[in-house]
Design an enzyme around this catalytic site. Structure first.
Site, PDB file in Angstrom:
ATOM      1  N   TYR A 198       0.824  -1.216   0.000  1.00 27.37           N
ATOM      2  CA  TYR A 198       0.000   0.000   0.000  1.00 27.37           C
ATOM      3  C   TYR A 198       0.859   1.267   0.000  1.00 27.37           C
ATOM      4  O   TYR A 198       0.359   2.354  -0.286  1.00 27.37           O
ATOM      5  CB  TYR A 198      -0.950   0.030   1.211  1.00 27.37           C
ATOM      6  N   LYS A 228       3.376 -15.547   2.157  1.00 25.90           N
ATOM      7  CA  LYS A 228       3.289 -16.263   0.875  1.00 25.90           C
ATOM      8  C   LYS A 228       4.726 -16.558   0.466  1.00 25.90           C
ATOM      9  O   LYS A 228       5.199 -16.180  -0.609  1.00 25.90           O
ATOM     10  CB  LYS A 228       2.549 -15.377  -0.139  1.00 25.90           C
ATOM     11  N   ASP A 284      -3.126 -18.255   1.429  1.00 21.27           N
ATOM     12  CA  ASP A 284      -4.293 -18.900   0.803  1.00 21.27           C
ATOM     13  C   ASP A 284      -4.865 -19.972   1.737  1.00 21.27           C
ATOM     14  O   ASP A 284      -6.083 -20.096   1.896  1.00 21.27           O
ATOM     15  CB  ASP A 284      -3.946 -19.477  -0.581  1.00 21.27           C
ATOM     16  N   ASP A 313      -5.285  -6.940   5.757  1.00 13.42           N
ATOM     17  CA  ASP A 313      -6.486  -6.213   5.359  1.00 13.42           C
ATOM     18  C   ASP A 313      -7.581  -7.211   4.991  1.00 13.42           C
ATOM     19  O   ASP A 313      -8.724  -7.129   5.459  1.00 13.42           O
ATOM     20  CB  ASP A 313      -6.123  -5.333   4.141  1.00 13.42           C
ATOM     21  N   ASP A 354     -10.974  -8.719   7.492  1.00 15.23           N
ATOM     22  CA  ASP A 354     -12.375  -8.564   7.076  1.00 15.23           C
ATOM     23  C   ASP A 354     -13.064  -9.929   7.041  1.00 15.23           C
ATOM     24  O   ASP A 354     -14.221 -10.055   7.425  1.00 15.23           O
ATOM     25  CB  ASP A 354     -12.457  -7.913   5.690  1.00 15.23           C
TER      26      ASP A 354
END
Ligand code: NAD
Length: 360
Positions: free
Chosen positions: A141, A192, A224, A248, A252
């Site tokens: 980001y 990852k 994942d 992020d 959620d």
């Protein structure tokens, strides 16, 4: 000496939910003689309307001078078409980065009274209590270079960069281990590392930090798989530590395990535990102005503020107890309502928490 709290309600439902959280904070301030002084300012769309930018320099200066910041939410359709660099969300990214708030704590706790509100079976989520620690000021980001370039064949190509330094990884890993140490002593680092260079360094540094925390059980999981495990068997997790992008998304996802994003608070801390506290949800323009938003995530953000920035554990416990008592009474805003409960609006919910806290 008094402690300064800066209140930034923001946009959409922000001012509505903040009004209720401020009532709770003011009562706690009086009841427990906390010595807080509250001041108000604007951020996001409200700041664009007033100053032409989503975070004015004077607001940032007040946030720096404050001991903690309580924020509602920013954004809305009114500002969706303006230049990307001065959109409301930029104000949020800027205040987080400028205050050095690199450690984002997002608890996903299922109140037993709300087991029916989860989209998962009650036995999978009953008693759920996870803490997601998300790195907040680094990664993709904020990474440079980023942009859109033209390829030799004339086609446009967009690109972002995902950088992480050892220092950035080490300090967020420490937050993860520190939190795990005072909870269930289990830390799962999500990355990852089978694909990304940044994740390989992440894993290496987390392993190094683990040597200082022999009492905490460390595991690693690819993102994942973590996304899958969160809906398959979420109670296997105690604390999850992960980067900005993965955090992020996973936080959620975890929020929905608990029934509603309207229940979830968050804390964003710097190296000295100075923090900004805000609900996990956004400004919910679809329900703004209707008086039906759930104020509990913002009220619970107040309790996180007392706990993490001011070490006021008793007052923080009391606010959480008041919320639980109100749920016991069967009061529900629309997002957490189920048959047999009493549907209430934003203000009624805030008033009920105030009454419960007053009687404790
Ligand atoms: P959102 O979280 O605002 O809303 C998602 C859904 O959840 C909506 O249906 C909304 O009505 C509901 N909801 C959210 N909070 C609720 C509450 N307290 N009570 C009841 N229902 C609630 O996400 P979105 O719709 O993707 O984004 C709306 C705006 O908010 C956008 O401008 C976005 O950029 C912004 N946003 C801001 C933040 C922030 O300020 N931290 C975070 C996410 C999104």
């Amino acid at each position: 000496m008094s402690k300064q709290i800066l209140i930034l309600p923001g946009d959409g439902i922000g001012p509505e939910i903040m009004a209720e959280a401020v009532k709770v904070l003011e009562l706690a301030n009086d009841k427990y003689s906390l010595g807080f002084e509250l001041s108000h300012d604007v951020i996001g769309g409200a700041a664009i309307d007033k100053h032409g930018v989503p975070l004015a320099d004077e607001t940032l200066a007040r946030a720096r001078a404050a001991d903690a910041v309580l924020l509602g939410a920013v954004g809305g359709p009114k500002w969706d078409t303006i230049e990307r660099d001065i959109r409301p969300e930029r104000g949020l990214l800027k205040i987080r980065a400028q205050l050095g708030l690199f450690g984002n704590l997002r608890p996903a706790i299922l109140y037993p009274q709300l087991a029916d509100a989860s989209s998962l079976k009650a036995e999978i989520v009953a008693g759920l209590d996870i803490l997601i620690v998300r790195e907040l000021t680094g990664g993709i980001y904020f990474g440079a270079p980023r942009g859109v370039r033209e390829l030799e064949n004339g086609e446009r190509q967009a690109y972002d960069t995902l950088p992480y330094s050892e220092t950035e990884i080490r300090r967020i890993a420490r937050v993860g281990f520190d939190m795990a140490r005072v909870r269930g002593k289990k830390l799962c680092s999500v990355d990852k590392a089978n694909v990304l260079a940044s994740s390989q360094l992440w894993r290496e540094v987390v392993e190094q930090v683990a040597k200082d925390y022999p009492d905490v059980e460390l595991s690693h999981m690819y993102v994942d798989n973590a996304a899958m495990q969160l809906v398959r068997a979420p109670k296997q997790f105690d604390v999850i530590v992960t980067d900005n992008l993965f955090g992020d998304i996973l936080s959620d996802e975890a929020s929905m395990l608990t029934g509603s994003i309207g229940m979830l608070p968050s804390a964003s801390l710097d190296a000295d535990n100075k923090g900004m506290y805000e609900p996990c949800h956004g400004s919910a323009p679809d329900i703004a102005g209707k008086g039906i938003a759930n104020p509990l995530a913002t009220i619970l953000s107040v309790s996180m503020m007392l706990r993490y920035s001011f070490n006021l554990q008793d007052a923080a416990d009391a606010i959480e107890k008041a919320v639980s008592l109100v749920l016991d009474q069967g009061l529900r805003t629309g997002d957490i309502w189920s048959a047999g409960c009493t549907k209430v609006g934003t203000q009624e919910m805030g008033d009920a928490v105030v009454a419960a806290l007053r009687n404790l």
